[in-house]
Design an enzyme around this catalytic site. Structure first.
Site, PDB file in Angstrom:
ATOM      1  N   ARG A  15      33.846  48.527  -4.168  1.00  0.00           N
ATOM      2  CA  ARG A  15      34.499  47.432  -4.881  1.00  0.00           C
ATOM      3  C   ARG A  15      34.137  47.505  -6.377  1.00  0.00           C
ATOM      4  NH1 ARG A  15      32.209  42.588  -1.335  1.00  0.00           N
ATOM      5  NH2 ARG A  15      30.509  44.091  -1.241  1.00  0.00           N
ATOM      6  N   LYS A  75      27.771  43.902  -6.528  1.00  0.00           N
ATOM      7  CA  LYS A  75      26.475  43.890  -5.840  1.00  0.00           C
ATOM      8  C   LYS A  75      25.333  43.672  -6.831  1.00  0.00           C
ATOM      9  CE  LYS A  75      26.184  44.685  -1.871  1.00  0.00           C
ATOM     10  NZ  LYS A  75      26.358  43.719  -0.741  1.00  0.00           N
ATOM     11  N   TYR A  94      26.735  39.095  -7.081  1.00  0.00           N
ATOM     12  CA  TYR A  94      25.909  38.748  -5.920  1.00  0.00           C
ATOM     13  C   TYR A  94      24.510  39.288  -6.190  1.00  0.00           C
ATOM     14  CZ  TYR A  94      30.154  37.906  -3.093  1.00  0.00           C
ATOM     15  OH  TYR A  94      31.337  37.429  -2.600  1.00  0.00           O
ATOM     16  N   HIS A  96      21.417  37.882  -4.100  1.00  0.00           N
ATOM     17  CA  HIS A  96      20.619  37.730  -2.874  1.00  0.00           C
ATOM     18  C   HIS A  96      19.127  37.988  -3.159  1.00  0.00           C
ATOM     19  CE1 HIS A  96      24.059  37.008  -0.306  1.00  0.00           C
ATOM     20  NE2 HIS A  96      24.666  38.014  -0.870  1.00  0.00           N
ATOM     21  N   GLU A 118      26.454  33.958  -4.761  1.00  0.00           N
ATOM     22  CA  GLU A 118      26.206  33.365  -3.444  1.00  0.00           C
ATOM     23  C   GLU A 118      25.676  31.941  -3.493  1.00  0.00           C
ATOM     24  OE1 GLU A 118      24.571  35.969  -4.667  1.00  0.00           O
ATOM     25  OE2 GLU A 118      22.407  35.691  -4.458  1.00  0.00           O
ATOM     26  N   THR A 178      34.290  30.059   8.478  1.00  0.00           N
ATOM     27  CA  THR A 178      35.307  30.870   7.799  1.00  0.00           C
ATOM     28  C   THR A 178      35.533  32.196   8.529  1.00  0.00           C
ATOM     29  OG1 THR A 178      34.509  29.913   5.738  1.00  0.00           O
ATOM     30  CG2 THR A 178      36.013  31.773   5.555  1.00  0.00           C
ATOM     31  N   ASP A 198      31.948  26.266  18.640  1.00  0.00           N
ATOM     32  CA  ASP A 198      31.175  25.729  17.519  1.00  0.00           C
ATOM     33  C   ASP A 198      30.331  24.571  18.062  1.00  0.00           C
ATOM     34  OD1 ASP A 198      31.709  26.255  14.229  1.00  0.00           O
ATOM     35  OD2 ASP A 198      30.466  24.535  14.751  1.00  0.00           O
ATOM     36  N   LEU A 240      26.470  30.678  11.559  1.00  0.00           N
ATOM     37  CA  LEU A 240      25.559  30.577  10.411  1.00  0.00           C
ATOM     38  C   LEU A 240      24.860  29.232  10.472  1.00  0.00           C
ATOM     39  CD1 LEU A 240      24.531  31.736   7.654  1.00  0.00           C
ATOM     40  CD2 LEU A 240      26.406  30.509   6.580  1.00  0.00           C
ATOM     41  N   ALA A 268      27.494  38.286  11.781  1.00  0.00           N
ATOM     42  CA  ALA A 268      26.344  37.555  11.227  1.00  0.00           C
ATOM     43  C   ALA A 268      25.096  38.430  11.093  1.00  0.00           C
ATOM     44  CB  ALA A 268      26.045  36.339  12.095  1.00  0.00           C
ATOM     45  N   ILE A 269      25.264  39.736  11.242  1.00  0.00           N
ATOM     46  CA  ILE A 269      24.106  40.649  11.192  1.00  0.00           C
ATOM     47  C   ILE A 269      23.367  40.563   9.861  1.00  0.00           C
ATOM     48  CG2 ILE A 269      25.490  42.666  10.415  1.00  0.00           C
ATOM     49  CD1 ILE A 269      22.517  42.717  12.884  1.00  0.00           C
ATOM     50  N   ASP A 270      24.092  40.202   8.773  1.00  0.00           N
ATOM     51  CA  ASP A 270      23.413  40.115   7.472  1.00  0.00           C
ATOM     52  C   ASP A 270      22.420  38.960   7.421  1.00  0.00           C
ATOM     53  OD1 ASP A 270      25.503  38.275   7.565  1.00  0.00           O
ATOM     54  OD2 ASP A 270      25.880  38.361   5.416  1.00  0.00           O
ATOM     55  N   VAL A 298      28.061  46.270  11.360  1.00  0.00           N
ATOM     56  CA  VAL A 298      28.088  46.709   9.956  1.00  0.00           C
ATOM     57  C   VAL A 298      27.800  45.510   9.039  1.00  0.00           C
ATOM     58  CG1 VAL A 298      29.542  47.674   8.123  1.00  0.00           C
ATOM     59  CG2 VAL A 298      29.620  48.649  10.430  1.00  0.00           C
ATOM     60  N   ALA A 299      26.851  45.701   8.131  1.00  0.00           N
ATOM     61  CA  ALA A 299      26.385  44.575   7.312  1.00  0.00           C
ATOM     62  C   ALA A 299      27.291  44.293   6.115  1.00  0.00           C
ATOM     63  CB  ALA A 299      24.953  44.844   6.843  1.00  0.00           C
ATOM     64  N   ASN A 300      28.120  45.263   5.706  1.00  0.00           N
ATOM     65  CA  ASN A 300      29.046  45.008   4.576  1.00  0.00           C
ATOM     66  C   ASN A 300      30.468  45.380   4.986  1.00  0.00           C
ATOM     67  OD1 ASN A 300      28.524  47.776   4.584  1.00  0.00           O
ATOM     68  ND2 ASN A 300      29.018  47.978   2.423  1.00  0.00           N
TER      69      ASN A 300
HETATM   70  P1  NAD Z   1      30.294  29.274   7.957  1.00  0.00           P
HETATM   71  O1  NAD Z   1      29.164  28.427   7.494  1.00  0.00           O
HETATM   72  O2  NAD Z   1      31.649  29.059   7.392  1.00  0.00           O
HETATM   73  O3  NAD Z   1      30.427  29.151   9.550  1.00  0.00           O
HETATM   74  C1  NAD Z   1      29.339  29.162  10.437  1.00  0.00           C
HETATM   75  C2  NAD Z   1      29.710  28.310  11.614  1.00  0.00           C
HETATM   76  O4  NAD Z   1      28.723  28.496  12.637  1.00  0.00           O
HETATM   77  C3  NAD Z   1      29.765  26.802  11.313  1.00  0.00           C
HETATM   78  O5  NAD Z   1      31.041  26.272  11.633  1.00  0.00           O
HETATM   79  C4  NAD Z   1      28.669  26.221  12.205  1.00  0.00           C
HETATM   80  O6  NAD Z   1      28.960  24.922  12.693  1.00  0.00           O
HETATM   81  C5  NAD Z   1      28.645  27.241  13.332  1.00  0.00           C
HETATM   82  N1  NAD Z   1      27.456  27.219  14.183  1.00  0.00           N
HETATM   83  C6  NAD Z   1      26.162  26.969  13.847  1.00  0.00           C
HETATM   84  N2  NAD Z   1      25.370  27.061  14.940  1.00  0.00           N
HETATM   85  C7  NAD Z   1      26.185  27.381  15.980  1.00  0.00           C
HETATM   86  C8  NAD Z   1      25.976  27.621  17.362  1.00  0.00           C
HETATM   87  N3  NAD Z   1      24.753  27.546  17.908  1.00  0.00           N
HETATM   88  N4  NAD Z   1      27.054  27.935  18.138  1.00  0.00           N
HETATM   89  C9  NAD Z   1      28.296  28.019  17.607  1.00  0.00           C
HETATM   90  N5  NAD Z   1      28.550  27.790  16.307  1.00  0.00           N
HETATM   91  C10 NAD Z   1      27.507  27.485  15.506  1.00  0.00           C
HETATM   92  O7  NAD Z   1      29.823  30.793   7.722  1.00  0.00           O
HETATM   93  P2  NAD Z   1      30.798  32.058   7.580  1.00  0.00           P
HETATM   94  O8  NAD Z   1      31.238  32.191   6.173  1.00  0.00           O
HETATM   95  O9  NAD Z   1      31.813  31.996   8.661  1.00  0.00           O
HETATM   96  O10 NAD Z   1      29.765  33.250   7.851  1.00  0.00           O
HETATM   97  C11 NAD Z   1      29.285  33.546   9.148  1.00  0.00           C
HETATM   98  C12 NAD Z   1      28.313  34.709   9.055  1.00  0.00           C
HETATM   99  O11 NAD Z   1      28.995  35.902   8.671  1.00  0.00           O
HETATM  100  C13 NAD Z   1      27.218  34.523   7.991  1.00  0.00           C
HETATM  101  O12 NAD Z   1      26.007  34.973   8.512  1.00  0.00           O
HETATM  102  C14 NAD Z   1      27.671  35.406   6.855  1.00  0.00           C
HETATM  103  O13 NAD Z   1      26.594  35.826   6.041  1.00  0.00           O
HETATM  104  C15 NAD Z   1      28.247  36.551   7.642  1.00  0.00           C
HETATM  105  N6  NAD Z   1      29.112  37.482   6.884  1.00  0.00           N
HETATM  106  C16 NAD Z   1      28.913  38.803   7.135  1.00  0.00           C
HETATM  107  C17 NAD Z   1      29.714  39.754   6.537  1.00  0.00           C
HETATM  108  C18 NAD Z   1      29.512  41.192   6.890  1.00  0.00           C
HETATM  109  O14 NAD Z   1      30.053  42.048   6.192  1.00  0.00           O
HETATM  110  N7  NAD Z   1      28.802  41.521   7.950  1.00  0.00           N
HETATM  111  C19 NAD Z   1      30.694  39.378   5.626  1.00  0.00           C
HETATM  112  C20 NAD Z   1      30.884  38.001   5.384  1.00  0.00           C
HETATM  113  C21 NAD Z   1      30.084  37.049   6.030  1.00  0.00           C
END
Ligand code: NAD
Length: 363
Positions: A15, A75, A94, A96, A118, A178, A198, A240, A268-270, A298-300
C-alpha cells in the site's frame, strides 16, 4: 505545507500513504507534495499519475523525509527510517506503539509529532481510520474461506454457494462488528447460509434487520457455538474486546466437534486470535492444519489487495490530512477532538495514556 509520501519499506507492504486523488486535493489547497519514485507502483499508481496532479517525484526516501514537514504513510516507520524522522516533523500513519518498544523509544528520541491512525477516535467511540481496513479484511475473509474449502487446498471440497439441487455451505461468523458484518454480507452474497454472533443484543437486532435473509443473528455463548460446529464449513473469527486480549471462542478440544476440512479464518489474529490453535501466518504461507482443520490466520489481510486498500485508506485519512496541512497540527487537533486523540508522542513525550501504561513510561 510540504507533505511527503514515502514508499513503504516494511516487508510485503504494497500500500501507499495516499492515492493521486488525495494528492490532487492537497495540491488544490496550495500544498507541495513530494512522492518517492515508485511509491504507488505496487498499488497500481504510477509516478506519472502523481506528477499529473502536481506532485514532485523525488528519487530517494531520504529526500522525501528531508523535504517534508508532514509525512503521510501506511505502516509504522521501521528501523532504517528512524534516523530520517526529525524534531517537530509530523508523521501521520499507523504506529501501534503498544506492540513495539524500539519504535516507541525511537520516536520519543526523534522529537517528532506522531499522530496514529489507530487512535483517531470520534465521540461515538468509533475508529474512523481502522474501519476501512476492517471492511476490506471482512470481505477477504469470506473469499479466502471459500477458496480454502476446495479439496485441493485442504478443505471439504465444497462450493460455497452450492448449486441448484445441492445445499449451500454453512458459514459461522463470530463477532458482528465491522469485520463480521462485511464477512457475513460477502458470504451471503455468494449464496452461503450464514450465522453471525455477537454479545450485543442491539447489534444483533441491527444485523438481523439490515443483512440479507440468508444471514441469521445468534447470541454468542459457548453452548450456541458448540451446537453450530458439527455441520459448519467455514468459521470466521472477528471478535474484538477493546483493550483486552481476544477470547478463545473455539478451544483446541472443540476442533473435534467439526468435520475435517472445515476452514477457520481468524481475522482477529492481530489481537491474539479467537481460536486457541491460531498463530499468525503470512500471504506467502497463509494456512496450516491442526487436527484436519484448516487455519487461515494472515495478520495483514488488506495487504493482498493494495489497490482497493490504498483507495479505502485515503478516503478515510484525506479529510484529516487536509486539515493538518491547512491549519497545522496544533490548531487541527484543537478543532477536532477525534484528531486530538490520535496524538501519541509529541516532542519527546508520550501523550496517549495506554501507550505510556504498556511501557511503564511517563505520560
Ligand atoms: P469491532 O469492534 O467493529 O467488532 C468486534 C465485535 O466483536 C463487536 O461487535 C463486539 O460486540 C463483538 N464481540 C465481543 N466479544 C464477543 C464475543 N464473546 N462473542 C461474539 N462477539 C463478541 O472490530 P472489527 O473492526 O470488526 O475488528 C475485529 C478484529 O479484526 C480486530 O481484532 C481487528 O484488529 C481485526 N482486524 C484484522 C485484520 C487483519 O488483516 N487480520 C484487518 C482488520 C481488522
Amino acid at each position: 505545507m510540504r507533505i511527503g509520501i514515502p514508499k513503504e519499506m516494511k516487508d510485503n507492504e504494497n500500500r501507499v500513504g495516499m492515492t493521486p486523488a488525495g494528492v490532487a486535493e492537497l495540491t488544490k489547497h496550495g500544498h507541495t507534495v513530494f512522492v518517492q519514485h515508485t511509491a504507488g507502483e505496487n498499488s497500481g499508481f504510477s509516478d506519472e499519475e502523481y506528477a499529473e496532479v502536481g506532485a514532485e517525484i523525488l528519487p530517494t526516501i531520504n529526500e522525501v523525509y528531508a523535504q517534508a514537514d508532514m509525512i503521510v504513510k501506511v505502516k509504522e516507520p521501521i528501523e532504517p527510517e528512524y534516523g530520517l524522522i526529525r524534531k517537530d516533523q509530523l508523521v501521520f500513519t499507523y504506529f501501534h506503539f503498544a506492540c513495539d518498544r524500539p519504535l516507541t523509544d525511537a520516536m520519543i528520541k526523534s522529537g517528532a509529532v506522531c499522530l496514529a491512525y489507530e487512535t483517531v477516535q470520534k465521540a461515538d467511540r468509533s475508529l474512523p481510520l481502522l474501519v476501512p481496513m476492517s471492511e476490506v479484511a471482512g470481505r477477504m475473509a469470506a473469499l479466502n474461506g471459500a477458496f480454502y474449502l476446495q479439496k485441493t487446498k485442504g478443505g471439504k471440497g465444497k462450493l460455497i454457494s452450492g448449486v441448484p439441487g445441492v445445499k449451500p455451505t454453512k458459514v459461522l461468523v463470530l463477532g458482528g462488528g465491522t469485520v463480521g458484518e462485511a464477512a457475513a454480507r460477502m458470504a451471503a452474497g455468494m449464496g452461503a447460509d450464514v450465522t453471525i454472533t455477537d454479545i450485543s443484543l442491539p447489534r444483533l437486532r441491527q444485523l438481523e434487520n439490515e443483512l440479507p435473509a440468508n444471514v441469521h443473528a445468534l447470541y454468542s455463548t459457548e453452548h450456541n457455538i458448540r451446537k453450530e460446529l458439527p455441520d459448519v464449513d467455514i468459521v470466521i473469527g472477528s471478535v474484538l474486546v477493546p483493550g483486552d486480549k481476544t477470547p478463545h471462542l473455539i478451544t483446541r478440544s472443540m476442533l473435534g466437534l467439526m468435520e475435517k476440512g472445515t476452514v477457520l479464518v481468524d481475522v482477529a489474529i492481530d489481537q491474539g486470535g479467537c481460536f486457541e490453535t491460531s498463530h499468525p501466518t503470512t500471504h506467502s504461507d497463509p494456512v496450516y492444519e491442526v487436527d484436519g482443520i484448516v487455519h487461515y490466520c494472515v495478520a495483514n489481510i488488506p495487504g493482498a489487495v493494495p489497490n482497493t486498500s490504498t483507495m479505502a485508506l485515503t478516503n478515510a485519512t484525506l479529510k484529516y490530512a487536509v486539515a493538518l496541512a491547512d491549519k497545522g497540527w496544533r490548531q487541527a487537533c484543537k478543532d477536532d477532538e477525534a484528531l486530538f486523540k490520535g496524538l501519541n508522542i509529541v516532542d519527546g513525550k508520550i501523550t496517549y495514556k495506554a501507550v505510556a501504561d504498556v511501557w511503564g513510561l511517563p505520560y
